[in-house]
Design an enzyme around this catalytic site. Structure first.
Site, PDB file in Angstrom:
ATOM      1  N   LYS A   1       0.860  -1.207   0.000  1.00  0.00           N
ATOM      2  CA  LYS A   1       0.000   0.000   0.000  1.00  0.00           C
ATOM      3  C   LYS A   1       0.879   1.233   0.000  1.00  0.00           C
ATOM      4  O   LYS A   1       1.700   1.421   0.903  1.00  0.00           O
ATOM      5  CB  LYS A   1      -0.898   0.003   1.250  1.00  0.00           C
ATOM      6  CG  LYS A   1      -2.235  -0.658   1.026  1.00  0.00           C
ATOM      7  CD  LYS A   1      -3.072  -0.611   2.276  1.00  0.00           C
ATOM      8  CE  LYS A   1      -3.897   0.646   2.399  1.00  0.00           C
ATOM      9  NZ  LYS A   1      -4.595   0.705   3.705  1.00  0.00           N
TER      10      LYS A   1
HETATM   11  C1  E4P Z   1      -7.824   1.708   4.138  1.00  0.00           C
HETATM   12  O1  E4P Z   1      -7.095   1.438   3.236  1.00  0.00           O
HETATM   13  C2  E4P Z   1      -7.815   3.025   4.785  1.00  0.00           C
HETATM   14  O2  E4P Z   1      -6.550   3.267   5.300  1.00  0.00           O
HETATM   15  C3  E4P Z   1      -8.864   3.100   5.833  1.00  0.00           C
HETATM   16  O3  E4P Z   1     -10.071   2.573   5.344  1.00  0.00           O
HETATM   17  C4  E4P Z   1      -9.061   4.489   6.390  1.00  0.00           C
HETATM   18  O4  E4P Z   1     -10.184   4.453   7.235  1.00  0.00           O
HETATM   19  P1  E4P Z   1     -10.525   5.606   8.296  1.00  0.00           P
HETATM   20  O5  E4P Z   1     -10.847   6.850   7.535  1.00  0.00           O
HETATM   21  O6  E4P Z   1     -11.693   5.062   9.048  1.00  0.00           O
HETATM   22  O7  E4P Z   1      -9.302   5.756   9.145  1.00  0.00           O
END
Ligand code: E4P
Length: 221
Positions: free
Chosen positions: A87
Protein backbone atom coordinates in the site's frame (compact mmCIF):
# COMPACT_ATOMS: atom_id res chain seq x y z
CA UNK A 1 -18.50 -8.26 -4.22
CA UNK A 2 -14.98 -8.21 -2.79
CA UNK A 3 -15.08 -7.51 0.95
CA UNK A 4 -11.88 -6.94 2.86
CA UNK A 5 -11.40 -6.47 6.59
CA UNK A 6 -9.88 -3.11 7.46
CA UNK A 7 -8.35 -4.19 10.77
CA UNK A 8 -5.19 -5.67 12.25
CA UNK A 9 -6.96 -6.88 15.38
CA UNK A 10 -6.41 -10.62 15.64
CA UNK A 11 -9.55 -11.37 17.67
CA UNK A 12 -11.69 -9.43 15.18
CA UNK A 13 -10.07 -11.20 12.23
CA UNK A 14 -10.63 -14.61 13.83
CA UNK A 15 -14.31 -13.83 14.36
CA UNK A 16 -14.75 -12.52 10.84
CA UNK A 17 -12.82 -15.30 9.10
CA UNK A 18 -14.99 -17.85 10.89
CA UNK A 19 -17.92 -17.00 8.63
CA UNK A 20 -17.51 -13.90 6.49
CA UNK A 21 -16.53 -14.46 2.81
CA UNK A 22 -13.57 -12.10 2.99
CA UNK A 23 -11.05 -11.67 0.17
CA UNK A 24 -8.34 -10.24 2.39
CA UNK A 25 -7.13 -7.75 4.95
CA UNK A 26 -6.00 -4.14 4.71
CA UNK A 27 -4.06 -2.18 7.30
CA UNK A 28 -2.31 1.13 7.62
CA UNK A 29 0.02 2.56 10.31
CA UNK A 30 -2.93 4.01 12.27
CA UNK A 31 -4.79 0.68 12.30
CA UNK A 32 -1.61 -1.14 13.36
CA UNK A 33 -0.85 1.41 16.09
CA UNK A 34 -4.14 0.52 17.79
CA UNK A 35 -2.79 -3.00 18.39
CA UNK A 36 0.24 -1.68 20.30
CA UNK A 37 2.47 -4.42 18.93
CA UNK A 38 5.24 -4.31 16.32
CA UNK A 39 4.59 -5.55 12.80
CA UNK A 40 7.06 -8.43 13.33
CA UNK A 41 4.48 -9.87 15.76
CA UNK A 42 1.21 -8.84 14.13
CA UNK A 43 1.82 -9.67 10.46
CA UNK A 44 2.56 -13.40 10.92
CA UNK A 45 -0.64 -13.75 12.95
CA UNK A 46 -2.62 -11.98 10.22
CA UNK A 47 -1.05 -14.31 7.63
CA UNK A 48 -2.10 -17.40 9.63
CA UNK A 49 -5.71 -16.23 9.55
CA UNK A 50 -5.81 -14.92 6.00
CA UNK A 51 -4.07 -17.93 4.42
CA UNK A 52 -3.84 -17.39 0.66
CA UNK A 53 -6.13 -14.33 0.73
CA UNK A 54 -4.96 -10.81 -0.03
CA UNK A 55 -2.85 -8.77 2.39
CA UNK A 56 -2.68 -5.05 1.59
CA UNK A 57 0.12 -3.83 3.81
CA UNK A 58 1.18 -0.19 3.89
CA UNK A 59 4.77 1.03 3.80
CA UNK A 60 6.05 3.47 6.44
CA UNK A 61 8.76 5.01 4.25
CA UNK A 62 8.53 8.43 2.70
CA UNK A 63 10.87 8.22 -0.28
CA UNK A 64 10.39 6.11 -3.39
CA UNK A 65 13.68 4.24 -2.98
CA UNK A 66 12.85 3.40 0.63
CA UNK A 67 9.27 2.35 -0.27
CA UNK A 68 10.72 -0.11 -2.78
CA UNK A 69 13.33 -1.43 -0.34
CA UNK A 70 10.72 -1.73 2.42
CA UNK A 71 8.30 -3.59 0.12
CA UNK A 72 11.00 -6.02 -1.04
CA UNK A 73 12.06 -6.60 2.56
CA UNK A 74 8.50 -7.44 3.68
CA UNK A 75 8.04 -9.83 0.77
CA UNK A 76 11.19 -11.69 1.81
CA UNK A 77 10.81 -11.39 5.60
CA UNK A 78 7.14 -12.42 5.77
CA UNK A 79 7.31 -14.77 2.77
CA UNK A 80 4.46 -12.95 1.07
CA UNK A 81 3.22 -14.52 -2.18
CA UNK A 82 1.20 -13.19 -5.09
CA UNK A 83 -1.57 -11.90 -2.85
CA UNK A 84 0.70 -9.29 -1.25
CA UNK A 85 -0.17 -5.70 -2.18
CA UNK A 86 2.16 -2.95 -1.07
CA UNK A 87 0.00 0.00 0.00
CA UNK A 88 1.52 3.23 -1.21
CA UNK A 89 0.16 6.70 -0.36
CA UNK A 90 -0.23 8.88 -3.46
CA UNK A 91 2.44 11.44 -2.59
CA UNK A 92 4.93 12.45 -5.30
CA UNK A 93 7.36 9.90 -3.85
CA UNK A 94 4.60 7.29 -3.71
CA UNK A 95 3.72 7.83 -7.37
CA UNK A 96 7.39 7.48 -8.28
CA UNK A 97 7.56 4.27 -6.23
CA UNK A 98 4.52 2.58 -7.85
CA UNK A 99 6.19 1.65 -11.18
CA UNK A 100 9.40 0.71 -9.35
CA UNK A 101 7.49 -1.74 -7.16
CA UNK A 102 5.48 -3.05 -10.11
CA UNK A 103 8.71 -3.60 -12.07
CA UNK A 104 9.92 -5.70 -9.14
CA UNK A 105 6.88 -7.95 -9.67
CA UNK A 106 4.90 -6.82 -6.62
CA UNK A 107 1.35 -5.55 -6.74
CA UNK A 108 0.39 -2.10 -5.49
CA UNK A 109 -2.62 -0.55 -3.82
CA UNK A 110 -2.48 3.23 -4.07
CA UNK A 111 -3.96 4.71 -0.92
CA UNK A 112 -4.98 7.98 0.77
CA UNK A 113 -6.89 8.98 -2.36
CA UNK A 114 -9.25 11.94 -2.13
CA UNK A 115 -9.76 12.96 -5.75
CA UNK A 116 -10.63 11.49 -9.11
CA UNK A 117 -7.36 12.72 -10.63
CA UNK A 118 -5.21 11.24 -7.85
CA UNK A 119 -6.75 7.86 -8.63
CA UNK A 120 -6.19 8.22 -12.38
CA UNK A 121 -2.57 9.25 -11.93
CA UNK A 122 -2.02 6.23 -9.64
CA UNK A 123 -3.71 3.92 -12.18
CA UNK A 124 -1.56 5.34 -14.96
CA UNK A 125 1.52 4.74 -12.78
CA UNK A 126 0.52 1.07 -12.62
CA UNK A 127 -1.47 0.63 -9.39
CA UNK A 128 -3.58 -2.54 -9.20
CA UNK A 129 -6.05 -0.97 -6.77
CA UNK A 130 -6.82 2.61 -5.85
CA UNK A 131 -8.32 3.30 -2.41
CA UNK A 132 -10.49 6.44 -2.09
CA UNK A 133 -11.51 7.42 1.48
CA UNK A 134 -15.30 7.79 1.57
CA UNK A 135 -15.99 9.02 5.12
CA UNK A 136 -13.01 11.31 5.25
CA UNK A 137 -14.32 12.96 2.08
CA UNK A 138 -17.83 13.22 3.48
CA UNK A 139 -16.42 14.76 6.67
CA UNK A 140 -14.85 17.66 4.75
CA UNK A 141 -18.16 18.42 3.03
CA UNK A 142 -17.09 16.61 -0.11
CA UNK A 143 -18.89 13.61 -1.61
CA UNK A 144 -17.12 10.32 -1.05
CA UNK A 145 -19.69 8.23 -2.92
CA UNK A 146 -19.48 10.44 -6.00
CA UNK A 147 -15.69 10.41 -6.00
CA UNK A 148 -15.78 6.59 -5.89
CA UNK A 149 -18.34 6.54 -8.71
CA UNK A 150 -16.32 8.88 -10.95
CA UNK A 151 -13.13 6.91 -10.43
CA UNK A 152 -14.90 3.58 -11.09
CA UNK A 153 -16.56 4.86 -14.27
CA UNK A 154 -13.39 6.39 -15.67
CA UNK A 155 -11.21 3.35 -15.00
CA UNK A 156 -13.82 1.14 -16.66
CA UNK A 157 -14.33 3.56 -19.55
CA UNK A 158 -10.63 3.70 -20.44
CA UNK A 159 -10.05 0.01 -19.74
CA UNK A 160 -7.47 0.39 -16.99
CA UNK A 161 -6.36 -2.83 -15.34
CA UNK A 162 -6.92 -1.18 -11.97
CA UNK A 163 -9.77 -1.69 -9.51
CA UNK A 164 -11.33 0.62 -6.96
CA UNK A 165 -11.01 -0.49 -3.35
CA UNK A 166 -13.33 1.91 -1.57
CA UNK A 167 -12.19 2.58 2.01
CA UNK A 168 -12.93 4.62 5.12
CA UNK A 169 -16.56 3.72 5.81
CA UNK A 170 -18.64 4.77 8.79
CA UNK A 171 -22.09 3.52 7.75
CA UNK A 172 -23.62 0.50 6.04
CA UNK A 173 -25.46 2.92 3.75
CA UNK A 174 -22.15 4.24 2.39
CA UNK A 175 -21.17 0.68 1.47
CA UNK A 176 -24.58 0.13 -0.13
CA UNK A 177 -24.29 3.31 -2.19
CA UNK A 178 -20.78 2.71 -3.56
CA UNK A 179 -21.92 -0.73 -4.73
CA UNK A 180 -24.96 0.78 -6.45
CA UNK A 181 -22.62 3.17 -8.26
CA UNK A 182 -20.59 0.25 -9.66
CA UNK A 183 -17.77 -0.20 -7.14
CA UNK A 184 -17.15 -3.86 -6.51
CA UNK A 185 -14.49 -3.86 -3.75
CA UNK A 186 -14.57 -2.35 -0.29
CA UNK A 187 -12.42 -2.55 2.81
CA UNK A 188 -14.55 -2.27 5.92
CA UNK A 189 -13.94 -2.26 9.67
CA UNK A 190 -15.08 -5.04 12.01
CA UNK A 191 -18.15 -3.32 13.46
CA UNK A 192 -19.47 -2.36 10.05
CA UNK A 193 -18.90 -5.82 8.53
CA UNK A 194 -20.89 -7.27 11.42
CA UNK A 195 -23.60 -4.64 10.99
CA UNK A 196 -24.01 -5.12 7.26
CA UNK A 197 -24.64 -8.86 7.48
CA UNK A 198 -27.00 -8.82 10.46
CA UNK A 199 -30.69 -7.99 10.75
CA UNK A 200 -33.08 -8.32 13.71
CA UNK A 201 -35.72 -9.85 11.43
CA UNK A 202 -33.26 -12.64 10.60
CA UNK A 203 -32.75 -13.27 14.33
CA UNK A 204 -36.53 -13.32 14.84
CA UNK A 205 -37.06 -15.73 11.93
CA UNK A 206 -34.37 -18.07 13.27
CA UNK A 207 -35.85 -17.91 16.79
CA UNK A 208 -39.19 -18.99 15.34
CA UNK A 209 -37.57 -21.86 13.36
CA UNK A 210 -35.86 -23.02 16.57
CA UNK A 211 -39.19 -23.08 18.36
CA UNK A 212 -41.07 -24.82 15.53
CA UNK A 213 -38.50 -27.56 14.85
CA UNK A 214 -39.08 -29.26 18.22
CA UNK A 215 -40.06 -32.91 17.76
CA UNK A 216 -40.06 -32.71 13.95
CA UNK A 217 -36.43 -33.33 12.96
CA UNK A 218 -36.07 -36.95 14.05
CA UNK A 219 -33.20 -38.13 11.80
CA UNK A 220 -29.97 -38.44 13.81
CA UNK A 221 -26.78 -36.99 12.26
C1 E4P B 1 -7.82 1.71 4.14
O1 E4P B 1 -7.09 1.44 3.24
C2 E4P B 1 -7.81 3.03 4.78
O2 E4P B 1 -6.55 3.27 5.30
C3 E4P B 1 -8.86 3.10 5.83
O3 E4P B 1 -10.07 2.57 5.34
C4 E4P B 1 -9.06 4.49 6.39
O4 E4P B 1 -10.18 4.45 7.23
P1 E4P B 1 -10.52 5.61 8.30
O5 E4P B 1 -10.85 6.85 7.53
O6 E4P B 1 -11.69 5.06 9.05
O7 E4P B 1 -9.30 5.76 9.14
Amino acid sequence: MIYMADTANIEQLKKLYYYFPLAGVTTNPSILAMEKKPISEIVPRIQEIVGDGMVHFQVASETADDMLRETLKYKEHFGFGDEYYSKIPVTAEGLRAIPMIKNAGIKVTATAIFTHQQALVAAQAGADYVAPYVSRLDNISSHGIEVVEHITKTLNHFGYDCKVLAASFKTVDQVHRIVKRGCHSATINFELLEALRSHPMTDMAVAQFTKDKEGIYDIAF
